[in-house]
Design a protein around this motif. Sequence first.
Motif, PDB file in Angstrom:
ATOM      1  N   MET A 389       0.834  -1.194   0.000  1.00 56.27           N
ATOM      2  CA  MET A 389       0.000   0.000   0.000  1.00 56.27           C
ATOM      3  C   MET A 389       0.873   1.250   0.000  1.00 56.27           C
ATOM      4  O   MET A 389       1.833   1.346   0.771  1.00 56.27           O
ATOM      5  CB  MET A 389      -0.922   0.019   1.219  1.00 56.27           C
ATOM      6  CG  MET A 389      -1.881  -1.156   1.309  1.00 56.27           C
ATOM      7  SD  MET A 389      -3.089  -1.194  -0.037  1.00 56.27           S
ATOM      8  CE  MET A 389      -4.089   0.218   0.372  1.00 56.27           C
ATOM      9  N   PHE A 390       0.541   2.204  -0.873  1.00 54.42           N
ATOM     10  CA  PHE A 390       1.283   3.457  -0.998  1.00 54.42           C
ATOM     11  C   PHE A 390       0.295   4.630  -0.976  1.00 54.42           C
ATOM     12  O   PHE A 390      -0.866   4.476  -1.374  1.00 54.42           O
ATOM     13  CB  PHE A 390       2.053   3.501  -2.315  1.00 54.42           C
ATOM     14  CG  PHE A 390       3.161   2.489  -2.430  1.00 54.42           C
ATOM     15  CD1 PHE A 390       4.488   2.874  -2.284  1.00 54.42           C
ATOM     16  CD2 PHE A 390       2.875   1.156  -2.700  1.00 54.42           C
ATOM     17  CE1 PHE A 390       5.512   1.937  -2.405  1.00 54.42           C
ATOM     18  CE2 PHE A 390       3.889   0.214  -2.822  1.00 54.42           C
ATOM     19  CZ  PHE A 390       5.211   0.614  -2.672  1.00 54.42           C
ATOM     20  N   ILE A 391       0.784   5.790  -0.546  1.00 50.92           N
ATOM     21  CA  ILE A 391      -0.012   7.012  -0.648  1.00 50.92           C
ATOM     22  C   ILE A 391       0.827   8.103  -1.306  1.00 50.92           C
ATOM     23  O   ILE A 391       2.050   8.166  -1.134  1.00 50.92           O
ATOM     24  CB  ILE A 391      -0.549   7.497   0.710  1.00 50.92           C
ATOM     25  CG1 ILE A 391       0.580   7.694   1.733  1.00 50.92           C
ATOM     26  CG2 ILE A 391      -1.591   6.561   1.249  1.00 50.92           C
ATOM     27  CD1 ILE A 391       0.103   8.320   3.033  1.00 50.92           C
ATOM     28  N   ASP A 392       0.174   8.927  -2.081  1.00 53.73           N
ATOM     29  CA  ASP A 392       0.818  10.048  -2.761  1.00 53.73           C
ATOM     30  C   ASP A 392       1.052  11.153  -1.738  1.00 53.73           C
ATOM     31  O   ASP A 392       0.114  11.811  -1.289  1.00 53.73           O
ATOM     32  CB  ASP A 392      -0.089  10.523  -3.903  1.00 53.73           C
ATOM     33  CG  ASP A 392       0.488  11.712  -4.666  1.00 53.73           C
ATOM     34  OD1 ASP A 392       1.454  12.321  -4.190  1.00 53.73           O
ATOM     35  OD2 ASP A 392      -0.068  12.034  -5.733  1.00 53.73           O
ATOM     36  N   GLU A 393       2.318  11.349  -1.380  1.00 57.56           N
ATOM     37  CA  GLU A 393       2.677  12.377  -0.402  1.00 57.56           C
ATOM     38  C   GLU A 393       3.531  13.468  -1.043  1.00 57.56           C
ATOM     39  O   GLU A 393       4.390  14.054  -0.391  1.00 57.56           O
ATOM     40  CB  GLU A 393       3.421  11.743   0.776  1.00 57.56           C
ATOM     41  CG  GLU A 393       2.545  10.867   1.660  1.00 57.56           C
ATOM     42  CD  GLU A 393       1.538  11.656   2.495  1.00 57.56           C
ATOM     43  OE1 GLU A 393       1.537  12.902   2.390  1.00 57.56           O
ATOM     44  OE2 GLU A 393       0.765  11.041   3.248  1.00 57.56           O
ATOM     45  N   THR A 394       3.280  13.760  -2.312  1.00 53.55           N
ATOM     46  CA  THR A 394       4.061  14.759  -3.028  1.00 53.55           C
ATOM     47  C   THR A 394       3.973  16.124  -2.360  1.00 53.55           C
ATOM     48  O   THR A 394       4.984  16.808  -2.168  1.00 53.55           O
ATOM     49  CB  THR A 394       3.576  14.856  -4.487  1.00 53.55           C
ATOM     50  OG1 THR A 394       3.583  13.552  -5.069  1.00 53.55           O
ATOM     51  CG2 THR A 394       4.455  15.779  -5.293  1.00 53.55           C
TER      52      THR A 394
END
Length: 613
Positions: A389-394
Amino acid sequence: MAGRVLWDEAEVQAAYAVGRMRSVWTAALTAALLASVVVAPGTAFGQGSASSGAVAQPKRPLPDGIVAPRIEYRDLAEESGLRGVAVSGSPTHKNFIVESTGTGAAIFDYDRDGLADVLLVGADQFEQEGPAPRHFLFRNLGGLQFEDVTQEAGIEHTGWAQGACAGDFDNDGFEDLFVPHWGQNRLYRNESGKRFSEEAEQRGLAESGRRWGTGCAFLDYDRDGDLDLFVANYLRLDLDKTPKPGEGAECRWKGMPVLCGPRGLPGESMSLYRNDGTGSFSDVSEEAGVQTEQLYYGFTPLTADFDNDGWVDVYVSCDSTASLFFHNQEGKFEEIGIISGTAYNMDGQEQAGMGTTAADFDLDGDLDIFKTNFSNDTHTLYLNEGMQMFIDETVSTGLAVNTQFLGWGTAFIDIDQDGFQDIFVANGHVYPRVDQAGIGETFRQRRLVYWNYGQGRFHDLSGQAGPGINDYRSSRGIAVGDLDHDGTLEIVTVNMHDDPSLLKQFAPVGNALLVDARTPAGRAAIGARVIVRAGTTTQMREVRSGGYHISQSDLPVHFGLGQHLKAEMSIRWPDGSESTLGTVDTNTLVTARQGDGITAKQRFETRDSAESP
């Protein structure tokens, strides 16, 4: 180091819980929406490349007590002998997309003399304009001096070449090369460091028709001890069936007629070739779970063990379609891009993904993903939360401060060698005529440097990182490696219609360690995970083929260690076994061989980093 503050345990757990809920909710919503809508590439879109139209976020000041390091990159390509124009179609106009994507680079020690050599891939052109297209293989003579040995090494120009990856597929101790093409791909077997022989057809890697391969990576996906091959495919290009610039919605950009694609052109699927142990390959894409519907524009495959289970996974950055994430389930893959949160950005939008790289930038024990995209968009950082699982933390990591650049090659690289990996990005537009369009964008663009200051955050230091960063080129592939044995990593960039760049950091840096991990057969242990502990900090690197943007960096892995003079080292080998190798001195290149432990140590050559060579 002084002034650096990592999150405490309570903050980490709170962030993890919130991120997990957000990631699961976003993935579920996106999957539900996409399950009811199937959109072929090119339909219902107003331009050929995906762009979110993101607005750049304000650049935040550094926290109190944290002082940015001095960074000074200079381009030493000309005085080092790295000269050779990267030909890719016309330098003044581009009628077809194959002219715009550019080519890759490779840094690898082809002759096993202890000095990393440089390959620059050349593409082709439809009509003669300027220098004839060719590849360039430069042998490292030491002292950052190179000689062109392309002809004697047997590396011939073979058409519309794209990327490159290196790996010893026949286990003879010498790194071989694979070069994807629009057309027939090429496999160059290394003949004991003297020359290369092209053997794609006899090794089972010939393709029928004119399929367009872009990036590639050698990997041992089934853990049987030999290297297999993953190839990203971009699209099916038939010039007779491709519209000319301006002929259709996907052939215009900001009101300007441009080359068509990738949207509007037929997509592709990815390829996996299994090594039978004798150096011959068979296409196992379908049975291994890699063959998808032909709906994707694949660019750069990134291999890494993202879920820490000992099996290498593959992430593929895709241009203007969903990116792909192939989870390795002990020798068979499942594509989970949408579920993992890596297919789209945080708003559920497709992006024009080009280059990609991975690192444990926040030192939490797993590998995160960074991806470059088209202009009028941010590049993307996917934070690994575990369990695929990944989240976009740009935005939260400070990486959304630039939207005007069109990014290609990228690397996590510890520029100041303080133990935190920073980010380098090479940029360049695809339309040469953008300079005359009057829209504030340029074909040649400067590079970007984001400094990791250790709180899960980055700070844009591009404007103060030296003339090599502020040099304007239309760059594509990059590769990194310690080319002069001083412990710092140089960056080689391919510049379209121009000579390459060789970027060297001259500002003072911390101590470092390089680790060359080898299998019992003596080849580079692609897929090995090297762990280094110094003080209270634990760092992780993996030996990797491919990545960056359709390119190959040198295979020894690099650790910045600040003021530490010693470190503890261990290696998890590609077959899952582990070796504890004890204490090593920093400022050393350490060679470790599975089953034999540390077999060699070589101190770095000293330099005064404030002075020119």
